[in-house]
Motif scaffolding. Structure first.
Motif, PDB file in Angstrom:
ATOM      1  N   ASP A 282      31.649  39.311  12.529  1.00 25.97           N
ATOM      2  CA  ASP A 282      30.800  39.459  13.718  1.00 25.97           C
ATOM      3  C   ASP A 282      29.343  39.325  13.280  1.00 25.97           C
ATOM      4  O   ASP A 282      28.794  40.220  12.645  1.00 25.97           O
TER       5      ASP A 282
ATOM      6  N   ASP B 271      26.073  43.205  11.323  1.00 21.69           N
ATOM      7  CA  ASP B 271      24.802  43.567  11.940  1.00 21.69           C
ATOM      8  C   ASP B 271      24.245  44.831  11.280  1.00 21.69           C
ATOM      9  O   ASP B 271      24.284  45.923  11.848  1.00 21.69           O
TER      10      ASP B 271
ATOM     11  N   THR C 186      29.950  40.366  19.781  1.00 18.21           N
ATOM     12  CA  THR C 186      30.709  41.554  19.377  1.00 18.21           C
ATOM     13  C   THR C 186      31.935  41.740  20.273  1.00 18.21           C
ATOM     14  O   THR C 186      33.036  42.025  19.787  1.00 18.21           O
TER      15      THR C 186
HETATM   16 MG   LIG Z   1      26.712  42.070  18.428  1.00 20.26          MG
END
Ligand SMILES: [Mg+2]
Ligand SMILES: Nc1ncnc2c1ncn2[C@@H]1O[C@H](COP(=O)(O)OP(=O)(O)O)[C@@H](O)[C@H]1O
Lengths: 269, 89
Positions: free
Chosen positions: A119, A40, A17
């Protein structure tokens, strides 16, 4: 033609991240229209690192389910023009990320962006598989530590067999190694794998080495991606990595122990 | 770092080189099996069990390799026997 970049690792907590935020910000700073997407689901964090957590209204899953359009969900960065964040959903189940849904959203983003940075969550479950499925290029974030290197190799195997490029026999996903949380002092003492060791095992091109740095925690405390901190070692290392990604040939820095004064060496610090 | 550590500093703790060796082995092994069919680990366990009825060997003595070529595949089994293989009673 827009490029989709996945930032992945297998292992959690290695700096995906942090890296996604820094690389996306760096690309936008250099004039490319960039969006960074948090895959996520259930553990949204990119918004905090990007400093836009209070401005989240709609998320990635809302867009996939057509509960909102992209325009409503994209958060425009406060500091850099050309930079947008698409946050992860906090509550929905992981099955919400479908191949078709993710593909549709990425196709739409491709029309107006130069770079789409994904991400990835940790692991090799649905979220991680979806983050890498459509990738053109992959940044493998690895720590100089035995389990992280092994997991990175696993993820490389998945990129080479489970991505759309692998499935359709297209040109393979371009892979880069980003070695993070590097501590030259511990490498010198023989306690930590060296850049050379990790490169030798994973055998993919080295995009950059990010040192273990206090600037990273400070940056996430403030919600300002560390690449903005041009004074810091980690900020400079990320800036170099972005330039290398864009084709510049730069020497790797921060591989050696920063020299301390004699007094500091004798009395600690 | 304390005053005395300056002098200790040249002494190397070699744990990183151990990590590297172990990684090279496990990664090579995982690469060799990852493109193979899902039944490979189970096959390997079964072979180990059968061989162990006659000879005592360790799990790492059984190597299973799978190579997929254009129109056929090769399953390679390698069992390394200890030099003085003691027979199980
Ligand atoms: Mg992460
Ligand atoms: N180069 C670095 N130096 C120091 N701490 C770091 C560095 N990179 C990441 N961290 C810290 O490690 C933790 C995990 O980072 P994060 O980017 O969230 O990893 P991931 O997304 O892979 O789980 C965070 O607390 C972050 O501040």
């Amino acid at each position: 033609m827009a490029k989709i970049i996945v930032v992945t690792s297998g292992k959690g907590g290695v700096g995906k991240t942090t890296t996604s935020a820094a690389i996306a910000t760096g690309l936008a700073m250099r004039g490319y229209k960039t969006v960074v997407i948090d895959f996520d689901v259930g553990l949204r964090n990119l918004d905090l690192v990007m400093g836009c957590e209070r401005r989240v209204v709609y998320d990635f899953v809302n867009v996939i389910n057509e509960e909102s359009n992209l325009k409503q969900a994209l958060i425009k960065d406060k500091r850099i023009a050309n930079l947008f964040v698409l946050p992860a959903s906090q509550t929905r189940d992981k099955e919400a990320l479908t191949k078709e849904g993710v593909g549709r959203v990425l196709e739409e983003l491709r029309e107006s962006f130069d770079y789409i940075v994904c991400d990835s969550p940790a692991g090799i479950e649905k979220g991680a598989l979806m983050a890498l499925y459509y990738a053109d290029e992959a940044i493998i974030v690895t720590n100089p530590e035995i389990s992280s290197v092994r997991d990175s190799d696993r993820i490389l195997g998945i990129l080479q067999s489970k991505s759309i490029r692998a499935e359709q026999d297209l040109e393979p996903v371009k892979e880069y190694l980003l070695l993070s949380r590097y501590d030259p002092e511990r490498v010198n003492r023989g306690e930590m794998l060296s850049v050379g060791d990790v490169e030798e095992i994973l055998a993919i091109p080295l995009l950059g080495v990010i040192p273990e740095s206090k600037a990273v925690l400070k940056a996430s405390n403030q919600g300002i991606p560390v690449i903005h901190d041009a004074e810091s070692d980690a900020g400079q290392a990320y800036a170099d990595s972005v330039d290398r990604f864009l084709g510049k040939d730069l020497p790797h820095r921060f591989l050696e122990v920063q020299k301390k004064g004699l007094l500091k060496r004798m009395f600690g610090g | 770092m304390s005053f005395f550590e300056i002098f200790k500093n040249t002494k190397k703790d070699a744990s990183a080189s151990m990590a590297k060796e172990r990684l090279q082995i496990i990664v090579a092994h995982e690469r060799a099996t990852r493109d193979g069919p899902d039944y490979l680990p189970a096959l390997q366990r079964d072979i180990l069990e059968v061989v162990r009825r006659y000879i005592s060997i360790n799990p790492e003595d059984v190597a299973v390799n799978f190579d997929s070529l254009d129109d056929y595949a090769i399953l390679e089994l390698n069992v390394t026997l200890p030099e003085t293989a003691p027979a199980q009673e």
